[in-house]
Design a protein around this motif. Structure first.
Motif, short mmCIF file in Angstrom:
data_model
loop_
_atom_site.label_atom_id
_atom_site.label_comp_id
_atom_site.label_asym_id
_atom_site.label_seq_id
_atom_site.Cartn_x
_atom_site.Cartn_y
_atom_site.Cartn_z
N PRO A 131 0.80 -1.22 0.00
CA PRO A 131 0.00 0.00 0.00
C PRO A 131 0.84 1.28 0.00
CG PRO A 131 -0.97 -1.60 1.48
CD PRO A 131 0.35 -2.18 1.04
N HIS A 132 1.94 1.31 0.77
CA HIS A 132 2.72 2.55 0.83
C HIS A 132 3.40 2.83 -0.50
CE1 HIS A 132 6.19 -0.19 1.45
NE2 HIS A 132 6.93 0.83 1.06
N ASP A 186 0.60 4.25 -2.68
CA ASP A 186 0.28 5.60 -2.23
C ASP A 186 1.28 6.61 -2.76
OD1 ASP A 186 -1.91 4.67 -0.83
OD2 ASP A 186 -0.89 4.66 1.12
N SER A 187 2.57 6.28 -2.66
CA SER A 187 3.61 7.19 -3.12
C SER A 187 3.56 7.35 -4.64
CB SER A 187 4.99 6.67 -2.70
OG SER A 187 6.00 7.57 -3.05
N GLN A 223 0.68 9.63 -5.47
CA GLN A 223 1.01 11.02 -5.18
C GLN A 223 1.77 11.64 -6.35
OE1 GLN A 223 3.48 11.54 -1.72
NE2 GLN A 223 3.27 13.77 -1.70
N GLY A 263 -5.12 7.15 1.14
CA GLY A 263 -4.30 5.94 1.18
C GLY A 263 -5.16 4.70 1.16
N GLN A 322 -5.93 0.58 2.04
CA GLN A 322 -5.75 -0.27 3.21
C GLN A 322 -5.19 -1.60 2.77
OE1 GLN A 322 -9.52 -0.59 5.10
NE2 GLN A 322 -9.58 1.54 5.77
N SER A 323 -4.30 -2.13 3.57
CA SER A 323 -3.69 -3.42 3.24
C SER A 323 -4.69 -4.53 3.50
CB SER A 323 -2.44 -3.63 4.06
OG SER A 323 -2.73 -3.49 5.43
#
Length: 236
Positions: free
Chosen positions: A211-212, A215-216, A219, A233, A235-236
């Motif tokens: 997920p991160h 998200d990046s 962005q 964001g 969710q895992s």
């Protein structure tokens, strides 16, 4: 809904493709339902064999052994090793675009659609890592097929970005075709790094993008496209 003469693109758009059923090179006739199932089994075996061995080490015999069919059966569906390789590139292309389209269903705007499409791409890549090796080898085995793979993706992608510009979702001054190529390249390299190369402490590959990471990535895409909506964001 997609009509019989159209194919799902990774952006949810529709682009024309050959709507005819596969034809047997031995008979020149469209395949029966049973024949299509056998062809699918041979293609799935070819995906495994080409992914494991590469084009030059792979053989028709290895494909038929993996598929559990006789050598003669192979030639009812494909003329040669190159013909099944090229068919596999197109088959993977069809399936990855379908995965992306399904993941984009219900998106409220272009940035949401981008996120969903990339989630679908990364999920497909995790299940079918052969996509990378097969397409890269196509550059040398069948350059025209490799180019078709990318152009089919970009055709729908460009149309989707143009529609988003008309809707005011993204920067209207962007060249949509250049943006489509750039985004496709971004997704391919992110998938290579965080799906194909990624391993946990036990050496297990992920079954989805972290997920991160997504998200990046989003962005960056939101800024690049001048999106009017900021994504929350996942969710895992």
């Amino acid at each position: 809904m997609i009509s019989p003469t159209e194919s799902a693109s990774p952006t949810g758009d529709q682009i024309p493709v050959d709507a005819s059923d596969p034809v047997s090179p031995a008979t020149g006739r469209p395949l029966t339902k049973r024949g299509l199932a056998t062809r699918r089994r041979i293609l799935e075996a070819a995906e495994d064999v080409f992914a494991e061995l590469g084009y030059h080490e792979a053989s028709i015999v290895k494909v038929t052994e993996r598929a559990g069919v006789a050598l003669g059966t192979f030639y009812l569906y494909f003329d040669s090793k190159q013909s099944i390789f090229e068919a596999l590139v197109i088959d993977l292309n069809d399936r990855v675009r379908q995965s992306m389209t399904e993941s984009m269903a219900g998106a409220a705007n272009r940035i949401e659609a981008e996120r969903g499409g990339f989630e679908g791409f990364f999920r497909f890549t995790a299940k079918h890592p052969a996509l990378y090796r097969v397409v890269r080898e196509a550059e040398f085995v069948s350059p025209e097929t490799m180019r078709l793979h990318y152009e089919r993706i970009v055709a729908g992608y460009t149309a989707g970005l143009q529609a988003a510009q008309s809707a005011g979702d993204i920067d209207p001054t962007l060249d949509p075709e250049i943006a489509a190529w750039a985004l496709m390249g971004l997704g391919e390299l992110i998938g290579m790094r965080y799906i194909l190369w990624e391993r946990d402490a036990d050496g297990t590959a992920p079954d989805r993008i972290a997920p991160h990471v997504l998200d990046s990535m989003m962005q960056f895409i939101n800024g690049a496209l001048g999106g009017s909506h900021t994504q929350e964001g996942s969710q895992s």
